[in-house]
Write an enzyme that holds these catalytic residues in place. Sequence first.
Site, PDB file in Angstrom:
ATOM      1  N   TYR A 146     -72.380 -96.629  40.959  1.00 44.17           N
ATOM      2  CA  TYR A 146     -72.508 -98.163  41.635  1.00 44.17           C
ATOM      3  C   TYR A 146     -72.478 -98.024  43.183  1.00 44.17           C
ATOM      4  O   TYR A 146     -72.574 -98.886  43.810  1.00 44.17           O
ATOM      5  CB  TYR A 146     -70.983 -99.049  40.943  1.00 44.17           C
ATOM      6  CG  TYR A 146     -71.225 -99.161  39.647  1.00 44.17           C
ATOM      7  CD1 TYR A 146     -71.987-100.157  39.221  1.00 44.17           C
ATOM      8  CD2 TYR A 146     -70.486 -98.190  38.727  1.00 44.17           C
ATOM      9  CE1 TYR A 146     -72.453-100.353  37.955  1.00 44.17           C
ATOM     10  CE2 TYR A 146     -70.724 -98.415  37.386  1.00 44.17           C
ATOM     11  CZ  TYR A 146     -71.539 -99.205  36.999  1.00 44.17           C
ATOM     12  OH  TYR A 146     -71.919 -99.608  35.726  1.00 44.17           O
ATOM     13  N   ARG A 196     -83.141 -83.222  26.860  1.00 44.49           N
ATOM     14  CA  ARG A 196     -83.263 -83.206  28.404  1.00 44.49           C
ATOM     15  C   ARG A 196     -82.779 -81.703  28.702  1.00 44.49           C
ATOM     16  O   ARG A 196     -82.144 -80.899  28.113  1.00 44.49           O
ATOM     17  CB  ARG A 196     -82.320 -84.371  29.015  1.00 44.49           C
ATOM     18  CG  ARG A 196     -80.699 -84.129  28.835  1.00 44.49           C
ATOM     19  CD  ARG A 196     -80.212 -85.364  29.148  1.00 44.49           C
ATOM     20  NE  ARG A 196     -79.782 -85.079  30.762  1.00 44.49           N
ATOM     21  CZ  ARG A 196     -78.850 -85.747  31.359  1.00 44.49           C
ATOM     22  NH1 ARG A 196     -77.856 -86.268  31.070  1.00 44.49           N
ATOM     23  NH2 ARG A 196     -78.935 -85.893  33.035  1.00 44.49           N
ATOM     24  N   ARG A 197     -82.922 -81.530  30.223  1.00 39.85           N
ATOM     25  CA  ARG A 197     -82.448 -80.285  30.934  1.00 39.85           C
ATOM     26  C   ARG A 197     -82.751 -78.844  30.024  1.00 39.85           C
ATOM     27  O   ARG A 197     -81.915 -78.191  29.831  1.00 39.85           O
ATOM     28  CB  ARG A 197     -80.991 -80.456  31.169  1.00 39.85           C
ATOM     29  CG  ARG A 197     -80.420 -81.489  31.949  1.00 39.85           C
ATOM     30  CD  ARG A 197     -79.075 -81.389  31.802  1.00 39.85           C
ATOM     31  NE  ARG A 197     -78.201 -82.286  32.778  1.00 39.85           N
ATOM     32  CZ  ARG A 197     -77.034 -82.580  32.632  1.00 39.85           C
ATOM     33  NH1 ARG A 197     -76.404 -82.486  31.680  1.00 39.85           N
ATOM     34  NH2 ARG A 197     -76.514 -83.258  33.454  1.00 39.85           N
ATOM     35  N   HIS A 216     -83.174 -93.351  30.812  1.00 36.37           N
ATOM     36  CA  HIS A 216     -82.553 -94.623  31.481  1.00 36.37           C
ATOM     37  C   HIS A 216     -82.088 -94.490  32.659  1.00 36.37           C
ATOM     38  O   HIS A 216     -82.360 -95.613  33.570  1.00 36.37           O
ATOM     39  CB  HIS A 216     -81.084 -94.526  30.548  1.00 36.37           C
ATOM     40  CG  HIS A 216     -80.090 -95.274  31.211  1.00 36.37           C
ATOM     41  ND1 HIS A 216     -79.942 -96.723  31.049  1.00 36.37           N
ATOM     42  CD2 HIS A 216     -78.857 -94.851  32.090  1.00 36.37           C
ATOM     43  CE1 HIS A 216     -78.931 -97.112  31.769  1.00 36.37           C
ATOM     44  NE2 HIS A 216     -78.231 -96.198  32.395  1.00 36.37           N
ATOM     45  N   PHE A 217     -81.684 -93.360  33.289  1.00 38.83           N
ATOM     46  CA  PHE A 217     -81.512 -93.355  34.721  1.00 38.83           C
ATOM     47  C   PHE A 217     -82.633 -93.511  35.873  1.00 38.83           C
ATOM     48  O   PHE A 217     -82.287 -93.786  36.934  1.00 38.83           O
ATOM     49  CB  PHE A 217     -80.278 -92.486  35.212  1.00 38.83           C
ATOM     50  CG  PHE A 217     -80.598 -91.169  34.885  1.00 38.83           C
ATOM     51  CD1 PHE A 217     -81.540 -90.499  35.874  1.00 38.83           C
ATOM     52  CD2 PHE A 217     -79.938 -90.091  34.123  1.00 38.83           C
ATOM     53  CE1 PHE A 217     -81.720 -89.075  35.882  1.00 38.83           C
ATOM     54  CE2 PHE A 217     -80.200 -89.140  33.838  1.00 38.83           C
ATOM     55  CZ  PHE A 217     -81.250 -88.279  34.717  1.00 38.83           C
ATOM     56  N   HIS A 218     -83.832 -93.245  35.178  1.00 40.78           N
ATOM     57  CA  HIS A 218     -84.724 -93.328  36.048  1.00 40.78           C
ATOM     58  C   HIS A 218     -85.159 -94.910  36.397  1.00 40.78           C
ATOM     59  O   HIS A 218     -86.020 -95.290  37.101  1.00 40.78           O
ATOM     60  CB  HIS A 218     -86.000 -92.773  35.743  1.00 40.78           C
ATOM     61  CG  HIS A 218     -85.949 -91.210  35.929  1.00 40.78           C
ATOM     62  ND1 HIS A 218     -85.417 -89.999  35.579  1.00 40.78           N
ATOM     63  CD2 HIS A 218     -86.551 -90.567  37.234  1.00 40.78           C
ATOM     64  CE1 HIS A 218     -85.557 -88.952  36.057  1.00 40.78           C
ATOM     65  NE2 HIS A 218     -86.220 -89.199  37.160  1.00 40.78           N
ATOM     66  N   HIS A 267     -69.340 -91.232  37.331  1.00 39.86           N
ATOM     67  CA  HIS A 267     -69.850 -92.689  37.008  1.00 39.86           C
ATOM     68  C   HIS A 267     -69.960 -93.699  38.111  1.00 39.86           C
ATOM     69  O   HIS A 267     -70.734 -94.495  38.402  1.00 39.86           O
ATOM     70  CB  HIS A 267     -69.452 -93.382  35.465  1.00 39.86           C
ATOM     71  CG  HIS A 267     -69.880 -94.536  35.367  1.00 39.86           C
ATOM     72  ND1 HIS A 267     -71.404 -94.357  34.702  1.00 39.86           N
ATOM     73  CD2 HIS A 267     -69.855 -95.888  35.341  1.00 39.86           C
ATOM     74  CE1 HIS A 267     -71.756 -95.651  34.589  1.00 39.86           C
ATOM     75  NE2 HIS A 267     -70.887 -96.625  34.802  1.00 39.86           N
TER      76      HIS A 267
END
Lengths: 582, 62
Positions: free
Chosen positions: A237, A447-448, A384-386, A233
């Site tokens: 950042y 996903r995946r 989300h993470f795209h 995680h």
Amino acid sequence: MSTYVERFPAEAKVIRSAFYVSFVSLAIGALMGLLQTLHRTGVVEVFGEPGTYYTVLTTHGVFLVIAFTIWFLVGVFVWAVTTSLDRGVENLRLTWGWYGLMSFGTALAGIAILAGFVDDWPVVGDISADVLFTFYAPLQAHPMFYLGLAIFIVGTWIAGADWFRSWWVWKQENPGERIPLPTFMVLTTMLMWYIATLGVAVAVLAFLLPWSLGLLETVNPLLTRTLFWFFGHPVVYFWLMPAYMMWYLLLPKISGGRLFSDPLARVVFILFLILSVPTGIHHQYLDPGISEGFKFIAMTNTMFLLLPSLLTAFTVVASMEHGARQRGGEGRFGWLKALPWGNPTFTGMALAGLMFAAGGFSGMINAGMNINYLVHNSFWVPGHFHLTVGTAVALTFMAATYWFLPQLTGRKLFSRPLALVQVVLWFVGMTFMSNAMHRAGLLGIPRRTAEPWYDGFEFEAGVGSVGELNIQIALGGTLLTLSVAIFLVVVIGTALNGKSSEIGANAIPEPLSGPEDSPLVLDNLKLWTVIAIVLVVLAYTLPLASIIDRGGLLGPGGRAFPMSLDTLVVLAQLATEGALSR
Amino acid sequence: MALEEPQQKRQLGHDEFDPVGTLALIGLYFLVLVAMWLFMYFVEFLGNDPTVVGSLVTGGVV
């Protein structure tokens, strides 16, 4: 005022070299992204056997989120430290040393992954690392992958030490002065990184590497998962903080204004330092071996982590507004028209920020313990993470490149209109792809998965259809690939362009509210580091103790997949035969 | 023209600058977030059976 390359020619070469590795990784990763999109949506069935899909997925993940991002950010950090302290690196050989180490690590891990495209190599046998970016057990990679990763991370540690050293020497020469904001951002980010990477260092060196070498029979999968997310995680950042740095330093300048508040920027980076790490367990809400109470603590920390992002939204937008009003902008919303939308660096970063606002919403859903169950491991998560790493970070880095390259080469940007088309195309492509991925996740599409086709079962969409979602994802993915291709054309065109004397100065305007307004305690890096460590101890000691207590250090075991010891066996045989024949 | 050269028409200092536009935009974002949360309520609890506490009909038994 001079350009960066005129002031620091040797350092400019380091940064250029880091950027070029970053861009090559981007090209490889993006190509894999296109293959996956087309395969997953059933447009073209690219992969005959499922294994290849996971090689592609691992290449996409690792080359983009480890290589592209981190190589870019080390370049940006060299720029930030040297520019704001106005001094070159202390020892260029050390700087090239960590560059070399990171390159060696990247090459080892990259080769291990790419080798997975071929089943059986002559002499060395099977090499693969189809373990995805989340490389915890029971997925097992070739030892070369773990070794490469470890060397790469040690390279980043030394890079951090290099920047701390610069600051230390500067401090001796400038006693009593506040840490310049860009250097402050680099130092806090690196302190966070040192704490975060302890998790992955232990996971790799103590468990995964010995396990892949055959020295350990079994490992505790939950332990390696938890140690991975200890790092997994906060690494987001590590990508995001340099993007924020660009928003704080470049956006106000390009908007024609000044940063609204230096103290607020410092507070944001301190909050990231202390809150980034004790949150990793929110990726494990569905892991049965961790009790709900620990998950609740992780959720609370995660929700606090929204604070620095909301502070950033205020400070950065206010700085842009300041620029717009200095350029003659009027009205409650009318000032938006006065912003330099024709500038690809500005437009790219502003659109990246806008998408991050949307990603903030889906992030809140992910972070909520009960509502996470709705979207866990579904297509929602890559959606989300795209938005976050895939746009807030990637688009900001690409947009920043259009400002950096002329500074680093002394050459004019190859084509400003093409660069503008590129950033807008990314935004449009990601709108299609990410929005459809979120919706598909709500339908329960996983996903995946290498084979997203099922017999006797169909996902039902409340609005639209699965076919429509697939078309949007495929269209979005294609536009994104086109955008990367244009980006690379602009980069290569700029590198080959003629020298220009019209490049602006490498200067960052003074903030409206400067460091003199920020309390001294904000610069007390020791204090914030201690608080960060205490929070990590509080969040992780009991969960880790309970995991080890229940499963043991080397865990309940289980079969590794896939076995990749063939190479070592062959090498050992060759070595033995060689020794015997002498 | 250099990329970052702004066309400044006036200089605004710390005290003359009042970021009302920022307030308006952030207020708008807040409203979007609230609307999205409401939307998620429909997705989670009304669109499907609740995923966490079991089915509404069985009162969480299944």
